[in-house]
Scaffold this motif. Structure first.
Motif, short mmCIF file in Angstrom:
data_model
loop_
_atom_site.label_atom_id
_atom_site.label_comp_id
_atom_site.label_asym_id
_atom_site.label_seq_id
_atom_site.Cartn_x
_atom_site.Cartn_y
_atom_site.Cartn_z
N TYR A 243 0.78 -1.19 0.11
CA TYR A 243 -0.08 0.00 -0.07
C TYR A 243 0.81 1.20 0.03
CZ TYR A 243 1.22 0.87 4.73
OH TYR A 243 2.13 1.20 6.03
N VAL A 244 2.10 1.27 0.18
CA VAL A 244 2.99 2.30 0.56
C VAL A 244 3.17 3.17 -0.41
CG1 VAL A 244 4.36 0.95 2.48
CG2 VAL A 244 5.08 0.88 -0.12
N TRP A 245 2.86 3.01 -1.70
CA TRP A 245 3.00 3.97 -2.99
C TRP A 245 1.87 4.73 -2.87
CZ3 TRP A 245 -0.76 4.44 -6.56
CH2 TRP A 245 -1.84 3.58 -6.77
N LEU A 246 0.60 4.44 -2.47
CA LEU A 246 -0.65 5.22 -2.62
C LEU A 246 -0.49 6.68 -1.95
CD1 LEU A 246 -3.19 5.65 -4.08
CD2 LEU A 246 -4.46 4.28 -2.31
N PRO A 247 -0.20 6.74 -0.48
CA PRO A 247 -0.10 8.10 0.18
C PRO A 247 0.94 9.12 -0.30
CG PRO A 247 -0.25 6.17 1.59
CD PRO A 247 0.12 5.79 0.46
N ASP A 248 1.99 8.44 -1.06
CA ASP A 248 3.14 9.34 -1.59
C ASP A 248 2.51 9.81 -2.95
OD1 ASP A 248 4.64 8.72 0.45
OD2 ASP A 248 6.14 7.82 -0.52
N ALA A 249 1.47 9.27 -3.67
CA ALA A 249 0.90 9.69 -4.80
C ALA A 249 0.16 11.01 -4.69
CB ALA A 249 0.01 8.74 -5.29
N MET A 250 0.21 11.39 -3.36
CA MET A 250 -0.51 12.98 -3.22
C MET A 250 0.58 14.05 -3.97
SD MET A 250 -3.35 12.14 -2.13
CE MET A 250 -3.15 10.93 -3.00
N GLU A 251 1.79 13.75 -4.21
CA GLU A 251 2.47 14.69 -4.67
C GLU A 251 2.26 15.03 -6.16
OE1 GLU A 251 5.31 16.12 -3.66
OE2 GLU A 251 5.26 14.95 -1.83
N GLY A 252 1.08 14.56 -6.74
CA GLY A 252 0.51 14.86 -8.31
C GLY A 252 -0.32 16.11 -7.99
N PRO A 253 -1.03 16.68 -8.89
CA PRO A 253 -1.69 17.52 -8.90
C PRO A 253 -3.10 16.90 -8.40
CG PRO A 253 -0.91 17.80 -11.07
CD PRO A 253 -0.32 16.53 -10.36
N THR A 254 -4.16 17.66 -7.51
CA THR A 254 -5.14 17.15 -6.88
C THR A 254 -6.21 16.32 -7.65
OG1 THR A 254 -4.97 18.46 -5.04
CG2 THR A 254 -7.17 17.50 -5.34
N PRO A 255 -6.34 16.80 -8.95
CA PRO A 255 -7.11 15.96 -9.79
C PRO A 255 -6.67 14.76 -10.22
CG PRO A 255 -6.98 18.31 -10.76
CD PRO A 255 -5.95 18.22 -9.60
N VAL A 256 -5.46 14.36 -10.28
CA VAL A 256 -4.77 13.12 -10.41
C VAL A 256 -5.09 12.38 -9.33
CG1 VAL A 256 -2.56 11.87 -10.70
CG2 VAL A 256 -2.74 14.10 -11.90
N SER A 257 -5.06 13.03 -7.94
CA SER A 257 -5.38 12.11 -6.89
C SER A 257 -6.92 11.93 -6.99
CB SER A 257 -5.25 12.83 -5.54
OG SER A 257 -3.94 13.48 -5.45
N ALA A 258 -7.71 12.54 -7.31
CA ALA A 258 -8.95 12.23 -7.42
C ALA A 258 -9.49 11.14 -8.45
CB ALA A 258 -10.03 13.51 -7.95
N LEU A 259 -8.78 11.08 -9.52
CA LEU A 259 -8.86 10.04 -10.69
C LEU A 259 -8.30 8.88 -10.30
CD1 LEU A 259 -9.69 10.07 -13.63
CD2 LEU A 259 -7.44 10.43 -14.26
N ILE A 260 -6.87 8.75 -9.60
CA ILE A 260 -6.39 7.53 -9.19
C ILE A 260 -7.28 6.70 -8.17
CG2 ILE A 260 -4.27 6.43 -8.11
CD1 ILE A 260 -2.79 8.53 -9.69
N HIS A 261 -7.61 7.82 -7.32
CA HIS A 261 -8.44 7.25 -6.07
C HIS A 261 -9.60 6.73 -6.26
CE1 HIS A 261 -5.47 8.15 -2.55
NE2 HIS A 261 -5.02 8.51 -3.82
N ALA A 262 -10.37 7.58 -7.20
CA ALA A 262 -11.91 7.14 -7.24
C ALA A 262 -12.33 6.54 -8.37
CB ALA A 262 -12.66 8.79 -7.41
N VAL A 314 -4.78 12.46 4.63
CA VAL A 314 -5.95 12.11 5.34
C VAL A 314 -6.86 11.30 4.32
CG1 VAL A 314 -7.94 12.50 6.66
CG2 VAL A 314 -5.89 13.61 7.21
N LEU A 315 -6.97 11.78 3.18
CA LEU A 315 -7.88 11.45 2.16
C LEU A 315 -7.47 9.97 1.59
CD1 LEU A 315 -9.53 14.72 0.51
CD2 LEU A 315 -10.77 12.96 2.27
N ALA A 316 -6.15 10.14 1.56
CA ALA A 316 -5.02 8.98 0.75
C ALA A 316 -5.49 7.98 1.72
CB ALA A 316 -3.81 9.25 0.55
N TYR A 317 -5.01 7.97 3.00
CA TYR A 317 -5.19 6.77 3.86
C TYR A 317 -6.51 6.26 4.12
CZ TYR A 317 -0.32 6.81 5.00
OH TYR A 317 0.93 6.75 5.09
N SER A 318 -7.52 7.24 3.90
CA SER A 318 -9.07 6.93 3.81
C SER A 318 -9.21 6.16 2.65
CB SER A 318 -9.78 8.13 3.73
OG SER A 318 -11.26 7.96 3.35
N THR A 319 -8.62 6.19 1.58
CA THR A 319 -8.86 5.41 0.25
C THR A 319 -8.43 4.04 0.52
OG1 THR A 319 -8.83 7.32 -1.32
CG2 THR A 319 -8.28 5.18 -2.03
N VAL A 320 -7.17 3.92 1.19
CA VAL A 320 -6.67 2.70 1.34
C VAL A 320 -7.42 2.01 2.40
CG1 VAL A 320 -4.66 1.57 2.55
CG2 VAL A 320 -4.05 3.44 1.25
#
Length: 658
Positions: A243-262, A314-320
């Motif tokens: 799982y360790v890659w996903l929280p660090d993925a927050m380095e991308g722009p926020t729309p990227v986070s939404a697309l990857i996570h949702a 917070v939202l990244a760990y929520s997704t996990v």
């Protein structure tokens, strides 16, 4: 919709990628936006057409379409062949809706969020490429094509997470996501090799039909295949231990986070497990592993999420954690409940990430919740839409998250799994923790005193020089649509005990019908009681967050100071990254530098090159003496050579005569 047009759904975003990727640098931003949005919108419209066309079919089994893009097999080697083929069934329809519709809303939002960013054309090219590969993954009719999409979203995620490639943290996060997912993909590849060995095919229909025709196949090689598929799913859907890659993925722009996570990548593992449920149904052991991994990941990530300060983390760990819920559902054989939660999670998690992006946009790039507060009057649209997302994920009825989460808990409680009750308890505790950390985010961001400073935009977000401000309509409109979906999206799965008809369960039954049956029959009263308990736990989480972060805002800090070691342990994410660094990464680097770099590269490769060079130099130094420039030396060498030729002729002739 004729099957022959099915290929247009993924091809349209790919066309957008090609145009913006090759010409976007020289095109105006408005044109880049149109090239990115129009194909995505058309794909969503094609999905709507496909939905109504197939829903109009008379028999449930006829809601299926298959199209091969080539007349001949795509791959044909030694009796094995695979088609570049797409297929559509009930499960595919739901996944297509999530990817195209939520993906389109994220594209619209990105027009406003990325308005002042460099590389605007490059961002939308990558975004379209992501959509293309995810649609290929969902539509694939065999494991080979699914793997193409699987690897493609990994590539696109690397490009998007590392979009700000001039930042070391972003570049490292992109590499981390790519490498960690390769570990999972290795398991997926081994599973495909086993499938070829036992079935001679990677076509879904061939493999699943063969399994259904042999009820005596239980465990054994099917367990091995299922466990290897689980390895792939843990990588893509960010489960323990990958799982360790996903929280660090927050380095991308926020729309990227939404697309990857949702809408895309992290749901691919859940989709793959549900798609291959025929294999998992024959292996109770593999299902148990899935359930345990899901439950452990859900509560573990929730623990970390409770003390994070970065709103996106917070939202990244929520997704996990929420993906853990979906794994838990699949592990107890409730695949429909897992897909239902995937659907509602797409709505409220996309909303939460985009709303968080709106907060960051308003505060000129600030992501630390300790520097927020009092924003509800400054950005009211963002506040009210994010409120819907917070209440939905917390499991407050009648919002979407309540119905899907409650269905998972109910199926765990009544499952044939020997530890089903324990899994239910873990899920219930996680629900309370989820409610707590989401309302903690809500109170710290929008309530209390203002802890931010009025300052000009220095991070490339929003309009320069306007301080704290609401986002433009191009960003708030997707928020409003997603807020509505977060409210009503769960109504398609209201169970009979709550007065509904569980439409999504009936819709998915032809695809996800399986041999895992509920052994414990419970009354509607028991189901209602379990639902009431989960709501009570969610309300307790809300109340605790209210007391700690609104009523008595200094209380949480005092608890942290009272238990500093425990707080630092959780705040530092249980030092898992540090443990991986010390136990895996560093030894591999030492091995590669000393053994591979020193012995192989330095010794064998460089040594052989040095030896060849030294030999050539030695031979050259000998031959060079012949070319001395001295006439007498040349005459001597000529005489010596002539004598050698005469000797060879004489002695060679004598030997030939004998």
């Amino acid at each position: 919709m004729p099957a022959s047009y099915l290929w247009l759904i993924p091809l349209l975003p790919f066309a957008g990628f090609l145009i913006n990727g090759t010409l976007g640098r020289r095109l105006p931003r408005a044109f880049v936006s149109a090239v990115a949005l129009i194909p995505t919108a058309l794909s969503a419209c094609l999905w709507i057409w496909l939905w109504f066309t197939m829903k109009a079919a008379d028999a449930p089994e006829s809601i299926h379409s298959f199209v091969s893009l080539f007349g001949n097999p795509w791959i044909s080697i030694s009796g094995f062949h695979a088609d570049f083929a797409f297929t559509v069934d009930h499960l595919t329809l739901i996944m297509l809706g999530v990817v195209t519709c939520v993906g389109f809303l994220i594209h619209v939002y990105s027009v406003g969020y990325m308005a002042h960013e460099e590389g605007y054309w490059r961002f939308f090219a990558y975004l379209n490429l992501f959509m293309f590969f995810m649609l290929v993954l969902v539509l694939a009719a065999n494991f080979v094509l699914l793997f193409v999409g699987w690897e493609g979203v990994g590539l696109a995620s690397y490009l998007l997470i590392g979009f700000y490639f001039k930042k070391d943290s972003a570049a490292n996060a992109g590499k981390k996501a790519f490498i960690v997912n390769r570990i999972g993909d290795f398991g997926f590849l081994l599973a495909m090799f086993l499938l070829i060995a036992h079935f001679g095919s990677l076509d879904f229909s061939t493999v699943f039909t063969a399994i259904s025709q042999h009820p005596e196949w239980q465990g054994g090689f099917l367990t091995a295949i299922a466990l290897l598929l689980v390895v792939g799913a843990t990588g893509k859907s960010a489960q323990i231990p990958l799982y360790v890659w996903l929280p660090d993925a927050m380095e991308g722009p926020t729309p990227v986070s939404a697309l990857i996570h949702a809408a895309t990548m992290v749901t691919a593992g859940i989709y793959m497990v549900a798609r291959t449920h025929t294999i998992f149904d024959r292996s109770p052991y593999a299902l148990g592993v899935v359930a345990i991994i899901g439950a452990a990941t859900a509560i573990f990530a929730a623990c970390i999420g409770m003390v994070q300060h970065d709103i996106k983390r917070v939202l990244a760990y929520s997704t996990v954690s929420q993906l853990g819920y979906m794994f838990l559902a699949c592990g107890v054989g409730a695949y429909t409940a897992g897909i239902f939660h995937l659907l509602t999670h797409a709505f409220f998690k996309a909303l939460l990430f985009l709303a968080a992006g709106s907060v960051i946009h308003a505060l000129s790039g600030e992501q630390d919740m300790r520097l927020m507060g009092g924003l509800r009057k400054r950005i009211p649209v963002t506040f009210w839409t994010m409120t819907m997302g917070v209440f939905a994920i917390a499991g407050i009825p009648p919002l979407a998250g309540f119905f899907s989460k409650d269905e998972i808990l109910f199926r765990a409680f009544t499952s044939p799994n020997p530890i089903g009750k324990l899994l239910w308890l873990v899920g219930l505790i996680t629900a309370g923790m989820t409610s707590f950390y989401m309302f903690r985010l809500w109170f710290k961001t929008f309530f209390g005193e203002e802890r931010f400073e009025e300052h000009h935009d220095t991070h490339g977000h929003g309009d320069h020089g306007h301080g704290v401000h609401e986002s433009p309509l191009v960003m708030t409109l997707p928020l409003m649509v997603l807020a509505l979906l977060s409210i009503i999206g769960g109504w398609v799965g209201i169970p009979a005990a709550l007065g509904g008809h569980d439409e999504i369960g009936a819709f998915l039954e032809p695809v996800l019908a399986n041999g895992v049956t509920v052994t414990e029959v419970v009354s509607h009263g028991t189901e209602l009681g379990l639902a009431a308990v989960s709501v009570l736990v969610a309300l307790i989480g809300l109340f605790v967050a209210y007391v700690l972060y609104y009523k008595k805002p200094g209380t949480a800090s005092s608890y942290a100071q009272r238990f500093p070691a425990l707080y630092r342990l959780v705040e530092n994410k249980f030092y898992i990254d540090e443990i991986y660094q010390a136990a895996i990464v560093t030894p591999l680097l030492v091995f590669s530098r000393l053994i591979l770099g020193g012995l192989v590269d330095g010794g064998l490769v460089n040594g052989s090159g040095f030896a060849a060079g030294a030999s050539a130099r030695g031979l050259g130094s000998l031959v060079r003496r012949i070319q001395s420039g001295n006439i007498r030396s040349y005459a001597g060498w000529l005489a010596l050579g002539a004598a050698a030729v005469i000797a060879v002729m004489i002695f060679g002739h004598s030997l030939w005569l004998h």
